[in-house]
Design a protein around this motif. Structure first.
Motif, mmCIF file in Angstrom:
data_model
loop_
_atom_site.group_PDB
_atom_site.id
_atom_site.type_symbol
_atom_site.label_atom_id
_atom_site.label_comp_id
_atom_site.label_asym_id
_atom_site.label_seq_id
_atom_site.Cartn_x
_atom_site.Cartn_y
_atom_site.Cartn_z
ATOM 1 N N LEU A 120 3.294 27.279 -26.474
ATOM 2 C CA LEU A 120 3.150 28.305 -27.507
ATOM 3 C C LEU A 120 1.921 29.120 -27.093
ATOM 4 N N ASP A 121 2.160 30.250 -26.436
ATOM 5 C CA ASP A 121 1.092 31.015 -25.795
ATOM 6 C C ASP A 121 0.332 31.893 -26.774
ATOM 7 N N TYR A 122 -0.978 31.925 -26.576
ATOM 8 C CA TYR A 122 -1.890 32.826 -27.293
ATOM 9 C C TYR A 122 -1.791 32.709 -28.817
ATOM 10 N N VAL A 123 -1.668 31.481 -29.340
ATOM 11 C CA VAL A 123 -1.627 31.311 -30.794
ATOM 12 C C VAL A 123 -3.042 31.235 -31.344
ATOM 13 N N ALA A 124 -3.206 31.721 -32.569
ATOM 14 C CA ALA A 124 -4.499 31.646 -33.243
ATOM 15 C C ALA A 124 -4.790 30.190 -33.591
ATOM 16 N N ASP A 125 -6.035 29.781 -33.444
ATOM 17 C CA ASP A 125 -6.503 28.433 -33.773
ATOM 18 C C ASP A 125 -5.594 27.352 -33.173
ATOM 19 N N PRO A 126 -5.549 27.265 -31.842
ATOM 20 C CA PRO A 126 -4.621 26.324 -31.198
ATOM 21 C C PRO A 126 -4.876 24.860 -31.549
ATOM 22 N N LEU A 127 -6.127 24.500 -31.824
ATOM 23 C CA LEU A 127 -6.409 23.112 -32.199
ATOM 24 C C LEU A 127 -5.727 22.766 -33.520
ATOM 25 N N ALA A 128 -5.780 23.681 -34.487
ATOM 26 C CA ALA A 128 -5.124 23.434 -35.776
ATOM 27 C C ALA A 128 -3.603 23.365 -35.613
ATOM 28 N N VAL A 129 -3.040 24.221 -34.762
ATOM 29 C CA VAL A 129 -1.594 24.208 -34.525
ATOM 30 C C VAL A 129 -1.199 22.895 -33.853
ATOM 31 N N GLN A 130 -1.961 22.469 -32.850
ATOM 32 C CA GLN A 130 -1.672 21.205 -32.186
ATOM 33 C C GLN A 130 -1.783 20.045 -33.172
ATOM 34 N N SER A 131 -2.799 20.051 -34.015
ATOM 35 C CA SER A 131 -2.969 18.979 -35.008
ATOM 36 C C SER A 131 -1.802 18.940 -35.982
ATOM 37 N N GLN A 132 -1.357 20.102 -36.415
ATOM 38 C CA GLN A 132 -0.223 20.161 -37.335
ATOM 39 C C GLN A 132 1.042 19.630 -36.658
ATOM 40 N N LEU A 133 1.246 20.018 -35.415
ATOM 41 C CA LEU A 133 2.404 19.537 -34.662
ATOM 42 C C LEU A 133 2.335 18.023 -34.489
ATOM 43 N N ASP A 134 1.173 17.507 -34.114
ATOM 44 C CA ASP A 134 1.012 16.059 -33.968
ATOM 45 C C ASP A 134 1.268 15.343 -35.288
ATOM 46 N N SER A 135 0.802 15.928 -36.367
ATOM 47 C CA SER A 135 0.959 15.318 -37.685
ATOM 48 C C SER A 135 2.431 15.163 -38.064
ATOM 49 N N VAL A 136 3.235 16.209 -37.910
ATOM 50 C CA VAL A 136 4.650 16.103 -38.285
ATOM 51 C C VAL A 136 5.431 15.287 -37.257
ATOM 52 N N ALA A 137 5.032 15.341 -35.987
ATOM 53 C CA ALA A 137 5.728 14.550 -34.964
ATOM 54 C C ALA A 137 5.470 13.065 -35.188
ATOM 55 N N THR A 138 4.272 12.708 -35.607
ATOM 56 C CA THR A 138 3.941 11.316 -35.871
ATOM 57 C C THR A 138 4.741 10.783 -37.049
#
Length: 186
Positions: A120-138
């Protein structure tokens, strides 16, 4: 989260959008600089700038409770999705400019894949996006704690059992070497 409607996205009845976004225009600043420099060269710069702008405006990312989606394409459309149960690893990276303006690339790797399967290229606040993705994937991980996210059952061996296993393997090796020597002697 209230998200825009996507005509290209079909959700399951119990599936919800958790996050949606598109690339930050600032991520393509280098393309625009090159485009401006090349404007005197038969207007080639206008083509480069228009192409980058259309790419940004025709790219969308969506994370749902079941999958992560990426839509790209100016003249045609390509939609890629990865189910959360297939996600092996996520990460993000930021350039110097990205760290300063808080945008970057979120990377998704799958089990059995080779490297990054989706970014997901050039997204705002990539750490928050990654955390959200990890949260729902978990949350999609199997309920049984003895299996990992991909349904595999990892073997756990304590130190004493490992020592015993090593001794047995060494004894087996010695026995096989002895058999091999006898066969050579015959």
């Amino acid at each position: 989260m209230s998200a825009p409607a996507y005509d290209w996205l079909t959700l399951e009845p119990d599936e919800e959008i958790v996050w949606s976004g598109e690339p930050e225009l600032l991520g393509y600043v280098w393309v625009f600089v090159v485009g401006v420099v090349l404007i005197p060269l038969f207007g080639l710069g206008f083509v480069i700038i228009a192409s980058a702008y259309l790419t940004v405006k025709n790219t969308a990312y969506v994370i749902t409770t079941d999958s992560v989606f990426k839509k790209t394409g100016v003249l045609s459309r390509q939609i890629t999705d990865i189910g959360h149960e297939n996600i092996q690893d996520t990460g993000y990276r930021q350039s110097f400019v990205g760290r300063h303006y808080d945008f970057g690339t979120v990377q998704v790797s799958t089990a059995g894949g080779s490297g990054v399967e989706m970014s997901l290229d050039y997204v705002a606040d990539p750490l928050a996006v990654q955390s959200q993705l990890d949260s729902v994937a978990t949350k999609k991980a199997p309920a049984d704690e003895s299996t990992d996210r991909n349904g595999r059952n990892p073997v756990r061996i304590d130190g004493a059992a490992l020592d015993e296993l090593v001794e047995e393997m060494q004894a087996t090796r010695k026995a096989l070497e002895s058999i091999e020597r006898r066969l050579k002697d015959e």
